[in-house]
Write a protein that holds these residues in place. Structure first.
Motif, mmCIF file in Angstrom:
data_model
loop_
_atom_site.group_PDB
_atom_site.id
_atom_site.type_symbol
_atom_site.label_atom_id
_atom_site.label_comp_id
_atom_site.label_asym_id
_atom_site.label_seq_id
_atom_site.Cartn_x
_atom_site.Cartn_y
_atom_site.Cartn_z
ATOM 1 N N ILE A 144 11.935 35.612 5.108
ATOM 2 C CA ILE A 144 12.412 34.224 5.048
ATOM 3 C C ILE A 144 13.072 33.823 6.356
ATOM 4 O O ILE A 144 12.879 32.706 6.854
ATOM 5 N N CYS A 191 5.512 41.313 2.736
ATOM 6 C CA CYS A 191 6.515 40.514 3.452
ATOM 7 C C CYS A 191 6.403 40.732 4.962
ATOM 8 O O CYS A 191 6.487 39.779 5.748
ATOM 9 N N ALA A 196 7.282 33.084 0.023
ATOM 10 C CA ALA A 196 8.326 33.999 0.495
ATOM 11 C C ALA A 196 9.477 34.128 -0.499
ATOM 12 O O ALA A 196 9.995 35.231 -0.738
ATOM 13 N N HIS A 197 9.881 33.018 -1.112
ATOM 14 C CA HIS A 197 11.026 33.062 -2.033
ATOM 15 C C HIS A 197 10.700 33.867 -3.287
ATOM 16 O O HIS A 197 11.586 34.479 -3.893
ATOM 17 N N GLY A 213 10.339 28.964 4.816
ATOM 18 C CA GLY A 213 10.447 30.144 3.971
ATOM 19 C C GLY A 213 11.195 29.913 2.675
ATOM 20 O O GLY A 213 11.090 30.721 1.744
ATOM 21 N N VAL A 214 11.982 28.833 2.605
ATOM 22 C CA VAL A 214 12.732 28.556 1.384
ATOM 23 C C VAL A 214 12.158 27.365 0.615
ATOM 24 O O VAL A 214 12.773 26.901 -0.336
ATOM 25 N N HIS A 273 10.435 33.010 8.922
ATOM 26 C CA HIS A 273 9.750 31.755 8.619
ATOM 27 C C HIS A 273 10.643 30.536 8.834
ATOM 28 O O HIS A 273 10.131 29.425 8.994
#
Length: 325
Positions: A273, A202, A287-288, A280-281, A276
Motif C-alpha cells: 500500500i 503483494c 491492495a487493501h 493503494g487504499v 502504491h
C-alpha cells in the motif's frame, strides 16, 4: 531432467484460479482433485503429504481465494485421520476427498464446551465456516450439528467466520482426540503457506507499480527509498517461504512459521500500500484486501506472540531434558 510434480500442481492450480476465479468449491475440488490430496488412497484420495497441500494453500493465498481449503482439506482431513476411527474415516473421508461437503474443526480452547450423556453443550465464539463440524472435547473428537449458527460480517470477507452454539445436541464419534496438537500444527503450516502466497503477490504488485509509476520524469522504482522497501520485502518473502516449507516437520518449526510468516505478510501487505500511495487504499484496488487478509490471518491460530511463547516453551523443555540427561 525430472519435472517437479509440485510445480506442475502449482501451475495447474494457478491457471484454474486465474481462469475461473468465481468457481464454487465443489467444482474446484472435483475438477482438480485438491480436496483429497491428503486423504489416503483407500478412501478416494491421492495419499499426498504437506508438500502438495502447501502448494495449493500458497496458490489460494496468492489469489486471495475464499475456498474453504484450510478447514476442509487440511484441518478436517487431518483430524479424522489422526482420530484413527475406521468407521468415521470410511464415513467422512470419501466425501471430503470428493469435495461433496465442507468441514471445520473446533480445537481445544476455541470455545467453552462440555459433554453430558453423549450430548454437547457450549459456545464457540469464532469458527471457520464448514458444513460438517468436528469438535475436540474432553479427549475425544466428535461430529456435532450446531443448534445455533450466527455468521459474522467480517472486515476480511474472504475468510468467513461464525459463532457456533450447541444446546445439548447429540454427537457422533469421529475419533480419538489425542492427536489434536499435530492437527493444529499442520493447520498452522498450511496457513503459513497461504501467507507466503499472499505476501509474494503483494511484492509482485508493488514491483509492477514501481516500474510503471513515474515521478519527476523517472519510474519510482529507481528511487533508493523504494528500492530498499522492495528489497526488504523480498527478503521477508523468501525467508517466510523457507519457514513455511519446514513448518510440517515439528511443533517448533510450526511455531516459527506461525510467527514469522504472519509478520512477513503483515509487512508485505502494508508496504504494498505504501508503494502504491493513494491508489493503494481505494476500494477498487486489491491492495487493501490483502492487508485485511493478513490481519485476519494474524489471529486465526493465535497472534505471533502466542507462537513465540509456544516455541520458547518447546525450546526450554528440550534444554531441560538435555540437562537432565
Amino acid at each position: 531432467m525430472a519435472v517437479d510434480h509440485t510445480e506442475e500442481l502449482r501451475a495447474v492450480v494457478r491457471a484454474y484460479l486465474a481462469d475461473r476465479p468465481g468457481a464454487p468449491w465443489q467444482a474446484f475440488a472435483r475438477e482438480l482433485g485438491v480436496a483429497g490430496l491428503a486423504v489416503p488412497e483407500r478412501y478416494g484420495g491421492a495419499g499426498c503429504g504437506p508438500a502438495e497441500t502447501g502448494v495449493v494453500a500458497e496458490e489460494l493465498g496468492r489469489a486471495l481465494s475464499p475456498h474453504p481449503y484450510l478447514q476442509t482439506a487440511v484441518l478436517a482431513v487431518e483430524a479424522v485421520k489422526a482420530g484413527g476411527d475406521e468407521a468415521a474415516m470410511s464415513r467422512l473421508l470419501p466425501a471430503l476427498a470428493e469435495g461433496a461437503v465442507t468441514a471445520t474443526v473446533v480445537l481445544p480452547g476455541d470455545g467453552e464446551l462440555r459433554l453430558e450423556s453423549g450430548r454437547l453443550t457450549g459456545r464457540v465464539p469464532y469458527a471457520l465456516e464448514g458444513e460438517v463440524v468436528l469438535v475436540y472435547v474432553e479427549g475425544r473428537l466428535v461430529e456435532a450439528a450446531p443448534s445455533g449458527h450466527v455468521p459474522y460480517r467480517t472486515v476480511d470477507e474472504s475468510r468467513p467466520l461464525a459463532e457456533l452454539v450447541f444446546d445439548g445436541v447429540p454427537v457422533r464419534r469421529a475419533g480419538d482426540g489425542r492427536g489434536w496438537e499435530r492437527v493444529r500444527d499442520l493447520g498452522v503450516a498450511a496457513l503459513a503457506a497461504e501467507q507466503v502466497g499472499g505476501a509474494q503477490r503483494c511484492l509482485e504488485m508493488a514491483t509492477e507499480h514501481a516500474k510503471q509509476r513515474r515521478q519527476f520524469g523517472r519510474p519510482i522504482g529507481s528511487f533508493q527509498a523504494i528500492k530498499h522497501k522492495l528489497a526488504d520485502v523480498l527478503l521477508l518473502v523468501e525467508s517466510a517461504r523457507s519457514a513455511a516449507l519446514a513448518a510440517h516437520r515439528s511443533a517448533a518449526h510450526a511455531a516459527v512459521a506461525g510467527s514469522y510468516c504472519t509478520e512477513a505478510y503483515l509487512t508485505a501487505s502494508g508496504e504494498n500500500i505504501q508503494v502504491h500511495g493513494g491508489i493503494g487504499v481505494t476500494w477498487e484496488h486489491p491492495a487493501h484486501r490483502y492487508l485485511k487478509r493478513a490481519g485476519s490471518d494474524a489471529q486465526l491460530f493465535g497472534p505471533p506472540q502466542a507462537h513465540r511463547a509456544r516455541l520458547a516453551a518447546t525450546v526450554l523443555e528440550g534444554a531441560a531434558l538435555e540437562g537432565a540427561g
